[in-house]
Design a protein around this motif. Structure first.
Motif, mmCIF file in Angstrom:
data_model
loop_
_atom_site.group_PDB
_atom_site.id
_atom_site.type_symbol
_atom_site.label_atom_id
_atom_site.label_comp_id
_atom_site.label_asym_id
_atom_site.label_seq_id
_atom_site.Cartn_x
_atom_site.Cartn_y
_atom_site.Cartn_z
ATOM 1 N N GLU A 459 0.657 -1.377 0.303
ATOM 2 C CA GLU A 459 -0.005 -0.373 -0.003
ATOM 3 C C GLU A 459 1.038 0.985 -0.093
ATOM 4 N N GLU A 460 0.423 2.608 -0.675
ATOM 5 C CA GLU A 460 1.438 3.575 -0.698
ATOM 6 C C GLU A 460 0.903 4.124 0.852
ATOM 7 N N GLY A 461 1.980 5.708 0.604
ATOM 8 C CA GLY A 461 1.884 6.033 2.799
ATOM 9 C C GLY A 461 3.003 5.217 3.479
ATOM 10 N N VAL A 462 3.467 3.960 3.390
ATOM 11 C CA VAL A 462 4.087 3.222 4.217
ATOM 12 C C VAL A 462 4.532 4.631 4.820
ATOM 13 N N PRO A 463 5.212 3.872 5.837
ATOM 14 C CA PRO A 463 5.924 5.356 6.197
ATOM 15 C C PRO A 463 7.665 4.735 6.182
ATOM 16 N N THR A 464 8.772 5.928 6.310
ATOM 17 C CA THR A 464 9.760 6.057 5.810
ATOM 18 C C THR A 464 10.890 4.552 7.071
ATOM 19 N N GLY A 465 11.449 4.429 6.581
ATOM 20 C CA GLY A 465 12.228 3.152 6.869
ATOM 21 C C GLY A 465 11.607 1.703 6.708
ATOM 22 N N VAL A 467 11.110 -2.015 5.681
ATOM 23 C CA VAL A 467 11.391 -2.474 4.966
ATOM 24 C C VAL A 467 10.623 -2.786 3.786
ATOM 25 N N LEU A 468 11.250 -3.025 2.707
ATOM 26 C CA LEU A 468 10.581 -3.925 1.699
ATOM 27 C C LEU A 468 10.883 -4.855 1.079
ATOM 28 N N THR A 469 12.003 -5.481 0.830
ATOM 29 C CA THR A 469 12.675 -6.913 0.577
ATOM 30 C C THR A 469 13.736 -6.725 0.179
ATOM 31 N N ALA A 493 12.477 9.395 -8.019
ATOM 32 C CA ALA A 493 11.861 9.781 -6.894
ATOM 33 C C ALA A 493 12.907 10.374 -5.662
ATOM 34 N N ASN A 494 13.568 9.110 -5.745
ATOM 35 C CA ASN A 494 14.651 8.886 -4.239
ATOM 36 C C ASN A 494 13.568 8.590 -2.955
ATOM 37 N N TRP A 495 13.089 6.973 -3.415
ATOM 38 C CA TRP A 495 12.533 7.150 -2.016
ATOM 39 C C TRP A 495 13.150 5.800 -1.753
ATOM 40 N N LEU A 496 13.700 4.661 -2.482
ATOM 41 C CA LEU A 496 14.246 4.147 -1.685
ATOM 42 C C LEU A 496 16.250 3.733 -1.657
ATOM 43 N N GLY A 503 21.677 -6.215 0.588
ATOM 44 C CA GLY A 503 21.003 -5.844 -0.928
ATOM 45 C C GLY A 503 19.309 -5.546 -0.509
ATOM 46 N N GLN A 504 18.934 -5.626 0.936
ATOM 47 C CA GLN A 504 17.639 -5.253 1.210
ATOM 48 C C GLN A 504 16.739 -4.212 1.072
ATOM 49 N N ILE A 505 16.239 -3.863 0.577
ATOM 50 C CA ILE A 505 15.315 -2.485 -0.397
ATOM 51 C C ILE A 505 14.727 -1.604 0.862
ATOM 52 N N THR A 506 14.953 -0.633 1.687
ATOM 53 C CA THR A 506 13.904 0.056 2.389
ATOM 54 C C THR A 506 13.286 1.797 1.962
#
Length: 858
Positions: A459-465, A467-469, A493-496, A503-506
């Motif tokens: 979902e959009e709007g997850v807070p900063t920080g 962990v996505l994958t 957009a410099n979101w990640l 290789g952890q994506i946040t």
């Protein structure tokens, strides 16, 4: 008739060309049955032939047919052979027109003789003319007869080959004959008296030229080319040579026979070929033709006439070139049994090894061209063997990349064959196969992402920080100890953020589905994975984030501005709700008017058409023209729902019968009363009038400037008529001055050369005119005072204007005006009204703002 040959006449048989006559073994010619001969002479051809050798000889026998006399005392006259050996010598005098009388003296009917052919040998040495025969008529005893001959060779071309003595009847040949030029002649003999009257009927004369062996055989070609396959069996046809002899082919003079004189080289036998003596066909006579040993034979062929008799015949020679053509009787063989090579992994179209072969067949032919085939050691089809068209070598080429981690080496077995099949009886050699060893070299391979274009949903709007994958890469170099580091390659957009080690994506910011960086609800970022090998290698991976919509955007209304008539039921305002979210966080929408202020629901009403559209209309029967802010609350269908209060600026104006705002109504709707509108219109009319008068005055001034007299008539001139000059005179005694200076000059040269100083104020300056501000011909966008001041400055700086101390007239209209003062205008509106907004209308409405806004007068 008798016959003798070199071998005797044993077994010789005789034949004739007539069924009425036969020849016994001793040569006696006899009649088979009783005959009635129709003519005085008969020609019979007798043939002698040998049944064993099939040789044939011919002779011509001429017979004179006698007649039986019926009176007594005379014996019947028998046949007399002209060609018999025992016959008395024949006279060369022919009596073709002989006549006979019976015993009673009666003349019998005349019967002409058939003159036998006259044979003349060719190439006779003479002397010429040479007598051939004498013809005579039996009437030459009674009258004088003249003889003549006609035909080709006599009186027709070739002319005068034959001639005849007109008195004696002796016929001659005048030159040597050539049978190859003409083999026979047909003449006619004529007998006439001294007066030219025909005495006898014309008699035919046939003259045959007897052939002599005077021509050699001639080959059609001097050089003949033929071919024969190597390994051909004896008796194989090779070629045919042909020679022609101009002599008579029915005689030995023209019968040609062939033989082979020499053969070069004489290998493997000196008699590899033979020739048919009669037809000229050359065939093989021995085995052992091998192109790899002898590629060409040169055979000298001789042709001889007289049936090949070398002692008496004439001969000629020709050359026969026989090429031994190649057959695939030599299989290709590898020059060595093993080959080796090496190839880096992940490389294609690389030549690993060159396989050399030897083939003794003819180069660059199907029997020599090599074809290579891998028969084992490459089940996955990583390699192929291509043929070099020049060297015939086999080039082992990589067509499918090899992996060092899967295969470190290959052992190939390659077989070679020819483009053409081997000749019958020839087997493949054991040297036609070879082994090829190929080593694979390990190279540093780039890390790769196992799941490239990885897709995650959130979902959009997850807070900063958050962990996505974990987006990790794999290094294929299992035999190298290397570390992989991660970095961002593309993050619009410099979101990640990505962990450089694992290789952890946040998230580095809040992900917004409604951002411009989102395409079809998907945000895409690219990451780089690099190892620390030598040289380093890197791979890229793409992460796709599918954002699920949440209800984070309140709806808005469109349009922001609208207009409506001051009376209801004429038109309505259609409004639309828009929401940046997507279903189900959008419509159907709820439209409502707020309860505060109460005038909103009192004056307006809203009607919902469907989930996205509604209509705004007047509730009351009349609403004064003007601008109104109408707030509307719109709520979406999200969970939880969001609402927003949007203000629509509605312009209420008087309308015509079509429901469209009128021009005055549109201005009135802007918030001005009737008095203010009238004052504005009067000001506009005054400004336009002043501009018109100013333009008329400028045109008049321009007309006066071009007159040759003074600018102003002396009777109407209110200026000082003082003429100023640039220099002073010499006093009263100095009366010698140029009066022409008081007139306007016809030429401008003396004016242009005048020294600078004071000149007449009504004289137009001559020369390069400076650029001055152009007088405006339309009202200045500022107020009236600025317009007048600017016109004054322009007149003061214009040297073409009247003198500075003259009266300047600015559009004078008379002493009085029918129009009242602007200050006397009163507003037609009743009651207090806020006119502060007039201060925002600019300097043109500054006076009105001071009058109605309560400010100080200017």
């Amino acid at each position: 008739v008798k016959f003798n040959s070199c071998g005797g006449n044993k077994g010789i048989r005789y034949e004739t060309n007539s069924l009425d006559f036969k020849v016994r073994a001793d040569g006696t010619v006899y009649a088979v049955h009783q005959l009635q001969m129709p003519s005085k002479q008969m020609i019979l051809i007798v043939t002698a032939w040998d049944p064993q050798t099939r040789d044939r000889w011919e002779a011509i026998a001429r017979f004179l047919v006698g007649e039986k006399l019926q009176h007594s005392g005379h014996k019947p006259k028998g046949r007399k052979s002209l060609s018999g050996e025992g016959a008395p010598p024949q006279s060369d005098t022919l009596l073709p027109w002989r006549q006979h009388q019976n015993a009673n003296g009666l003349r019998r009917q005349k019967r002409d003789w058939v003159i036998p052919p006259i044979n003349v040998p060719e190439n006779s040495r003479g002397p010429f003319p040479q007598q051939l025969v004498r013809i005579r008529s039996d009437k030459d005893k009674e009258i004088h007869i003249r003889y003549s001959i006609t035909g080709v060779g006599a009186d027709q071309p070739p002319m005068e080959v034959f001639s005849i003595d007109p008195v004696s009847g002796r016929m001659y040949v005048t030159r040597p004959m050539d049978r190859e030029e003409r083999a026979s002649y047909h003449l006619r003999a004529h007998a006439v008296d001294m007066n030219g009257n025909k005495v006898e009927n014309p008699i035919d004369l046939y003259i045959y030229v007897i052939d002599m062996n005077d021509n050699r055989p001639e080959f059609i070609n001097q050089v003949y080319n033929g071919s024969v396959d190597e390994g051909s069996k004896p008796g194989t046809y090779v070629m045919t040579v042909t020679a022609n002899d101009a002599d008579d082919s029915t005689t030995a003079n023209g019968m040609v026979r062939y033989r082979i004189v020499t053969q070069t080289p004489q290998s493997p036998s000196q008699n590899m070929f033979t020739i048919n003596s009669e037809t000229g066909d050359i065939v093989t006579v021995a085995a052992g033709l091998d192109r790899e040993k002898v590629q060409q034979y040169i055979v000298i062929v001789q042709a001889t006439d007289m049936e090949g008799n070398l002692n008496y015949g004439l001969s000629n020679t020709a050359t026969a070139i026989i090429t031994v053509t190649d057959v695939n009787d030599n299989p290709p063989e590898f020059t060595t049994s093993t080959y080796s090579g090496e190839v880096p992994e992940n490389r294609v179209e690389v030549v690993v090894a060159n396989l050399t072969v030897m083939d003794r067949d003819q180069p660059h032919s199907p029997n020599w061209n090599a074809i290579y085939r891998i028969i084992s050691g490459d089940p996955s089809g990583h390699f192929t063997v291509r043929t070099d068209p020049v060297t015939n070598e086999g080039m082992v080429t990589v067509v499918k990349a090899v992996d060092y981690e899967m295969n470190r080496a290959f052992m190939l077995t390659v077989m070679v064959s020819n483009q053409a099949p081997l000749a019958s009886g020839i087997q493949m050699s054991f040297q036609s196969t070879a082994g090829v060893t190929i080593s694979v070299m390990d190279v540093n391979e780039a890390p790769y992402f196992p799941t490239n274009h990885k897709l995650i949903r959130l979902e959009e709007g997850v807070p900063t920080g958050t962990v996505l994958t974990t987006f990790s890469a794999v290094d294929p170099d299992r035999f190298m100890q290397q570390a992989v580091r991660y970095s961002k390659l593309s993050d619009p957009a410099n979101w990640l953020n990505i962990n450089a080690t694992n290789g952890q994506i946040t998230t580095a910011a809040v992900l917004d589905r409604e951002s411009d960086y989102i395409k079809n609800n998907v945000y895409e970022a690219t990451f780089l994975a690099a190892d620390n090998g030598i040289p380093p290698a890197s791979g890229t991976g793409t992460l796709q984030i599918y954002l699920i919509d949440i209800n984070d955007n309140a709806p808005e209304l469109l349009p922001k501005e609208a207009q409506i008539c001051e009376k209801p039921n004429l038109n309505v305002i259609n409004i639309t709700a828009a929401d940046a979210d997507i279903d189900p966080n959008v419509g159907p929408f709820v439209f409502e008017l707020p309860s505060v202020p109460s005038a909103v629901r009192k004056n307006w009403t809203i009607t919902r058409l469907n989930g996205d559209y509604a209509q705004l209309s007047l509730r009351i029967m009349y609403l004064e023209a003007g601008m109104y802010d109408v707030p509307i609350i719109v709520t979406d269908s999200g969970n939880p729902p969001l609402y927003n209060t949007s203000v629509i600026k509605v312009k209420v104006c008087p309308c015509d019968e079509n429901g469209d705002c009128t021009t005055i109504g549109a201005v009135a709707a802007a918030g001005l009363g009737t008095g203010a509108i009238i004052a504005i219109l009067i000001c506009i009319i005054i400004l336009l009038t002043m501009v018109l008068l100013f333009v008329v005055w400028m045109k008049r001034r321009e007309k006066e400037r071009h007159t040759k007299q003074l600018l102003i008539d002396p009777e109407d001139d209110v200026r000082d008529n003082i003429l100023k000059y640039d220099e002073e005179g010499g006093g009263e005694e100095d009366q010698d001055y140029d009066l022409s200076q008081l007139q306007q000059p016809e030429t401008m040269d003396h004016v242009l050369n005048k020294a600078p100083g004071v000149r007449r104020v009504d004289e137009r300056p001559i020369g390069a005119e400076p650029q001055y501000p152009i007088r405006p011909v339309i009202p200045h966008p500022g107020d009236i005072g600025d317009f007048i001041n600017e016109g004054l400055r322009a007149a003061d700086n214009d040297p073409t204007a009247p003198p500075y101390d003259s009266l300047l007239v600015f559009d004078y209209e008379g002493s009085g005006s029918t129009a009242g003062s602007v200050s006397s205008l009163n507003s037609s509106s009743s009651g207090d009204q806020d006119y502060d907004y007039l201060n925002d209308w600019g300097p043109r409405f500054k006076k009105l703002a001071d009058m109605y806004g309560g400010g100080d007068e200017d």
